[in-house]
Write a protein that holds these residues in place. Structure first.
Motif, PDB file in Angstrom:
ATOM      1  N   SER A  55      45.112  38.239  52.928  1.00 36.22           N
ATOM      2  CA  SER A  55      45.592  37.068  52.577  1.00 36.22           C
ATOM      3  C   SER A  55      47.212  37.175  53.067  1.00 36.22           C
ATOM      4  O   SER A  55      47.978  38.216  52.464  1.00 36.22           O
ATOM      5  N   LYS A 107      50.821  38.708  41.264  1.00 38.65           N
ATOM      6  CA  LYS A 107      50.284  37.615  40.516  1.00 38.65           C
ATOM      7  C   LYS A 107      49.490  36.988  41.212  1.00 38.65           C
ATOM      8  O   LYS A 107      48.320  36.536  40.608  1.00 38.65           O
ATOM      9  N   MET A 108      49.549  36.615  42.579  1.00 41.92           N
ATOM     10  CA  MET A 108      48.726  35.891  43.333  1.00 41.92           C
ATOM     11  C   MET A 108      47.308  36.520  43.547  1.00 41.92           C
ATOM     12  O   MET A 108      46.026  35.929  43.402  1.00 41.92           O
ATOM     13  N   GLU A 111      45.791  36.307  39.648  1.00 41.60           N
ATOM     14  CA  GLU A 111      45.468  35.004  39.301  1.00 41.60           C
ATOM     15  C   GLU A 111      44.666  34.200  40.189  1.00 41.60           C
ATOM     16  O   GLU A 111      43.800  33.428  39.765  1.00 41.60           O
ATOM     17  N   GLU A 112      44.728  34.395  41.251  1.00 39.54           N
ATOM     18  CA  GLU A 112      44.225  33.277  42.433  1.00 39.54           C
ATOM     19  C   GLU A 112      43.166  34.012  43.088  1.00 39.54           C
ATOM     20  O   GLU A 112      42.300  33.183  43.519  1.00 39.54           O
ATOM     21  N   LEU A 113      43.416  35.214  43.602  1.00 41.12           N
ATOM     22  CA  LEU A 113      42.170  35.915  44.518  1.00 41.12           C
ATOM     23  C   LEU A 113      41.176  36.544  43.498  1.00 41.12           C
ATOM     24  O   LEU A 113      40.201  37.153  43.874  1.00 41.12           O
TER      25      LEU A 113
END
Length: 169
Positions: A55, A107-108, A111-113
């Motif tokens: 990412s 955070k990404m 929360e997203e990955l």
């Protein structure tokens, strides 16, 4: 203001200068140490941004592209990955950008990955990096002895990580 955007082929040109700057790459990826030609840099860059286990995000400060950060080697099974950051534009060093970007990527990651663990390795002499990671919540796990060779000398690397259960959103 710091923003993160997915890296694209259009973001490649600054890397030609950044990767040739020995001061900028001293504590960065070992592969950077051997890149000498534009083609080597381009090949690495295009492979890195196309790898689905990575990412990658460009770091923009007030619209200026200054580096990149993200998580590499993500494992769907283990829900883990390795954090990285590279601020190639030295005009933006020492301004707290590394700490902020680290917090944004963590955070990404959680929360997203959907990651549970994010680790990193950092060269012991890179005291600014170690401090930034600690401020972002990473904890020390161990030490790789004489893990990096730079300027003819070996130095150790710390292994640090942060778990989703330790992270404060």
């Amino acid at each position: 203001m710091i923003t993160l955007k997915p890296l694209t082929p259009e973001n490649l040109p600054p890397f030609y200068k950044w990767i040739r700057d020995e001061e900028a790459i001293i504590y960065s990826l070992s592969i950077f140490q051997g890149m000498k030609t534009d083609q080597q840099i381009k090949d690495w860059y295009l492979q890195a941004i196309s790898d689905s286990r990575n990412s990658n995000h460009g770091i923009f400060v007030d619209g200026v592209f200054v580096g990149y950060a993200g998580i590499s080697g993500m494992s769907k099974i283990n829900k883990s990955g390795e954090y990285f950051i590279f601020i190639g534009d030295k005009n933006y060093w020492g301004k707290g950008i590394g700490t902020q970007v680290t917090q944004m990527i963590v955070k990404m990651g959680f929360e997203e990955l959907g990651l549970n663990r994010i680790m990193l390795s950092v060269s012991v002499p890179n005291t600014a990096g170690v401090k930034a990671y600690e401020r972002a919540g990473f904890v020390m796990e161990g030490r790789y002895r004489e893990a990096a060779l730079r300027n003819g000398e070996y130095h150790d690397k710390f292994v640090m990580s942060i778990l989703k259960s330790e992270w404060e959103s």
